[in-house]
Design a protein around this motif. Sequence first.
Motif, short mmCIF file in Angstrom:
data_model
loop_
_atom_site.label_atom_id
_atom_site.label_comp_id
_atom_site.label_asym_id
_atom_site.label_seq_id
_atom_site.Cartn_x
_atom_site.Cartn_y
_atom_site.Cartn_z
N GLU A 61 0.83 -1.21 0.00
CA GLU A 61 0.00 0.00 0.00
C GLU A 61 0.86 1.25 0.00
N ALA A 62 1.94 1.23 0.81
CA ALA A 62 2.82 2.39 0.89
C ALA A 62 3.51 2.66 -0.45
N VAL A 63 3.91 1.59 -1.15
CA VAL A 63 4.55 1.75 -2.46
C VAL A 63 3.55 2.36 -3.46
N HIS A 64 2.32 1.86 -3.46
CA HIS A 64 1.29 2.40 -4.37
C HIS A 64 1.05 3.88 -4.07
N ARG A 65 0.95 4.21 -2.80
CA ARG A 65 0.68 5.61 -2.44
C ARG A 65 1.83 6.52 -2.89
N ARG A 66 3.06 6.07 -2.61
CA ARG A 66 4.21 6.91 -2.96
C ARG A 66 4.37 7.03 -4.47
N ALA A 67 4.05 5.97 -5.20
CA ALA A 67 4.11 6.03 -6.66
C ALA A 67 3.15 7.10 -7.18
N ALA A 68 1.95 7.17 -6.61
CA ALA A 68 0.98 8.19 -7.02
C ALA A 68 1.47 9.58 -6.66
N GLU A 69 2.07 9.73 -5.47
CA GLU A 69 2.57 11.04 -5.05
C GLU A 69 3.70 11.51 -5.96
N LEU A 70 4.62 10.60 -6.31
CA LEU A 70 5.72 10.98 -7.19
C LEU A 70 5.22 11.31 -8.59
N ALA A 71 4.21 10.57 -9.05
CA ALA A 71 3.62 10.86 -10.36
C ALA A 71 2.98 12.25 -10.36
N GLU A 72 2.34 12.62 -9.26
CA GLU A 72 1.73 13.95 -9.16
C GLU A 72 2.80 15.04 -9.17
N VAL A 73 3.94 14.76 -8.53
CA VAL A 73 5.04 15.74 -8.54
C VAL A 73 5.50 15.98 -9.97
N GLU A 74 5.61 14.91 -10.76
CA GLU A 74 6.06 15.04 -12.14
C GLU A 74 5.05 15.74 -13.02
N LEU A 75 3.77 15.46 -12.84
CA LEU A 75 2.72 15.94 -13.75
C LEU A 75 1.99 17.17 -13.26
N GLY A 76 2.19 17.51 -11.99
CA GLY A 76 1.46 18.61 -11.41
C GLY A 76 0.22 18.12 -10.67
N PRO A 77 -0.42 19.00 -9.90
CA PRO A 77 -1.57 18.59 -9.10
C PRO A 77 -2.74 18.16 -9.97
N PRO A 78 -3.56 17.22 -9.51
CA PRO A 78 -4.70 16.75 -10.31
C PRO A 78 -5.73 17.86 -10.48
N PRO A 79 -6.36 17.93 -11.65
CA PRO A 79 -7.33 19.00 -11.92
C PRO A 79 -8.61 18.86 -11.13
N VAL A 80 -8.98 17.64 -10.76
CA VAL A 80 -10.16 17.40 -9.92
C VAL A 80 -9.77 16.29 -8.92
N PRO A 81 -10.53 16.15 -7.84
CA PRO A 81 -10.21 15.08 -6.88
C PRO A 81 -10.29 13.69 -7.53
N TYR A 82 -9.45 12.77 -7.03
CA TYR A 82 -9.48 11.38 -7.49
C TYR A 82 -8.98 10.51 -6.35
N ALA A 83 -9.15 9.21 -6.52
CA ALA A 83 -8.59 8.26 -5.55
C ALA A 83 -7.96 7.11 -6.32
N LEU A 84 -6.83 6.61 -5.80
CA LEU A 84 -6.20 5.41 -6.33
C LEU A 84 -6.80 4.21 -5.60
N MET A 85 -7.45 3.33 -6.37
CA MET A 85 -8.06 2.14 -5.79
C MET A 85 -7.18 0.93 -6.06
N VAL A 86 -7.16 0.00 -5.09
CA VAL A 86 -6.52 -1.31 -5.32
C VAL A 86 -7.59 -2.38 -5.18
N PHE A 87 -7.37 -3.50 -5.85
CA PHE A 87 -8.33 -4.60 -5.84
C PHE A 87 -7.61 -5.88 -5.41
N GLY A 88 -8.41 -6.91 -5.11
CA GLY A 88 -7.84 -8.22 -4.83
C GLY A 88 -7.10 -8.31 -3.51
N SER A 89 -5.96 -9.01 -3.51
CA SER A 89 -5.26 -9.33 -2.26
C SER A 89 -4.79 -8.09 -1.53
#
Length: 621
Positions: A327-355
């Motif tokens: 979970e921590a890796v997924h969260r940090r990957a999203a945060e680093l992606a936002e740093v590269e691309l800039g803040p999201p234009p509207v709210p969103y959530a990263l969902m995980v499925f399965g295990s």
Amino acid sequence: MASEPRDIEAFIRATAPFDRLDAEQIAPIARAVMVRYFRGGETILEAGSHNDWLYIVRSGAVELRLAGEELTARIGSGGIFAFPSLLRGGEVRNEARAIEDTLVYLLPAAEFHRLREASARIHQFFAESEGERIGNAVRELKLKRSGILEETPIGALVRHRTTVSCGPRTSIEDAARLMSHRDVSTLAICDDDGHLQGIFTDKDLRNRVVAMGHGLDRPVSEVMTPNPRTLPESASISEAMAIMAAGGFRHIPTIAPDGELGAILSATDILAHLGDSAIDTGMLVAKAAEPQALIAAARRIPEGFARMQAGGFHADHTMRFTSALGEAVHRRAAELAEVELGPPPVPYALMVFGSLARGEQLVGSDQDNGLVIDDAVDDAGRRYFEALGTRISDLLHQAGFVYCKGGIMAKNAEQRLTVSEWRTRYARWIHDPDEDRILRATIFFDMRAVHGKVDLEHSVRSEVLAQARANPLFLSYLARDAQRSRIPLGIFRNLVLEKAADGHKVFDAKAQAILPVIDIARTFALAEGIDAVGTLERLVALAGSGKMARGDAESLKDAFLLVNELRISHQADQIRSGTEPDNEIAPDALSPLERDYLKDAFSVIRAGLESLRRNLAGGIA
């Protein structure tokens, strides 16, 4: 015939549960045995009769029928029967009949009861039911491992420490001076009534004050970490570790039994108590300032997984902690992606499925994720989220969470939907089900948000629960889909195995044992509108609501944990040997007792699937 006693002794020594006894204990058992031969079709025991023997099948096969009618079991060489009647004082309920020429060893009831009294392990093995035996097996495995993580409360690590605190209006300069004077790295910020408002750490002083040029005369409340996670002093070390790893922080305030603020637990406290630990990986993930640092930190997870297994973590702790790191890796990957691309234009959530959503992830898992986006997104916003989802998936792939072969990842357009679009998609699955659609959709009914505006995912999930509960046709498709599982237990209670690439006979622990329990818990939970996502939590909730017999829920829970214990040990051994971890376990590598417990687990899982079929599949297999 002079060799017969030695043959009997050798056979009994290799038969569970007697294989756990030493030679001195085996010899009197062999001497007490009487040998009987039954022709095929001959009745060995009649229902309603009185029994004074424990029966051990030497060769041939026996079938048991309840009251002489309903087939309950078929038993081959090495199988044991009639012990339930001995536990009841001799009353026979199952007719036993030889279905081919059969040789059996008969152990007198007196010797059977003497063994049960003399050996706790023998006593546990001959419990009344498979469920009891699996429960005993799980407890025995836990006893073999260190109980330090489960049994030691975090309060024991900080019991004699005094918490240093100040008020929210205290200046940053005075707060720092107080920390220096009292030689502490963390300061509790409390209101006038002593209620915790936040914490101020050395890290906050460096990053939020010095690095940002914040005025030292400003109140400490402006730079503290507000509303920190807390735990009661009775919480276990494993729970604190999981929270630290998932959140990427090093301090957790504790709450005393009277509700007052206790001491502040640090990662250093846990590390000092346990020695080398995988908890550092979570810290490295959270601090990763650029993609390569995240990838390097995430690549440590398998090594930490193997250390956890060697260090005595139980299966539920290992799954939870490995999931927290994922979970921590997924969260940090999203945060680093936002740093590269800039803040999201509207709210969103990263969902995980399965295990990962269930908190049951081990190593070697692929990624299963998606984005839920606010309905206000426009075309330009969709292009942003296309880039974001692609970057997240690519980062995760490089970090060891490989691309999903089924395409369940945020880089694919069908996994980047608005709230309304996700609702429409779930409604289509629920209200217009078919076999192929359900086969591909089950994983989506284990979902959880790990980053962003989590309320977006909550709104989707609450609607899904309400619709699923109200749609018996959908539930019947789910129940029937679960029947695809091939439980590797033959009619003679033998393990039905397949050949692996290396020629060894194996079973797939995930596909043939873990997933069926997940299917059972998920389908019954959706039928009752239960919000829990984890398999164990679902089983507990089903038992608590009275929707599943407590004994059945406990047996499924123990079967789930037992197979995962074996699976975790198997994967940890592979990691240590430099082999890619998989789920293919060779029963020959297990002890005879472990194989017997495994058969009990498969029997319980098969019974759970049958209950699912009867109750929700409309009686259709």
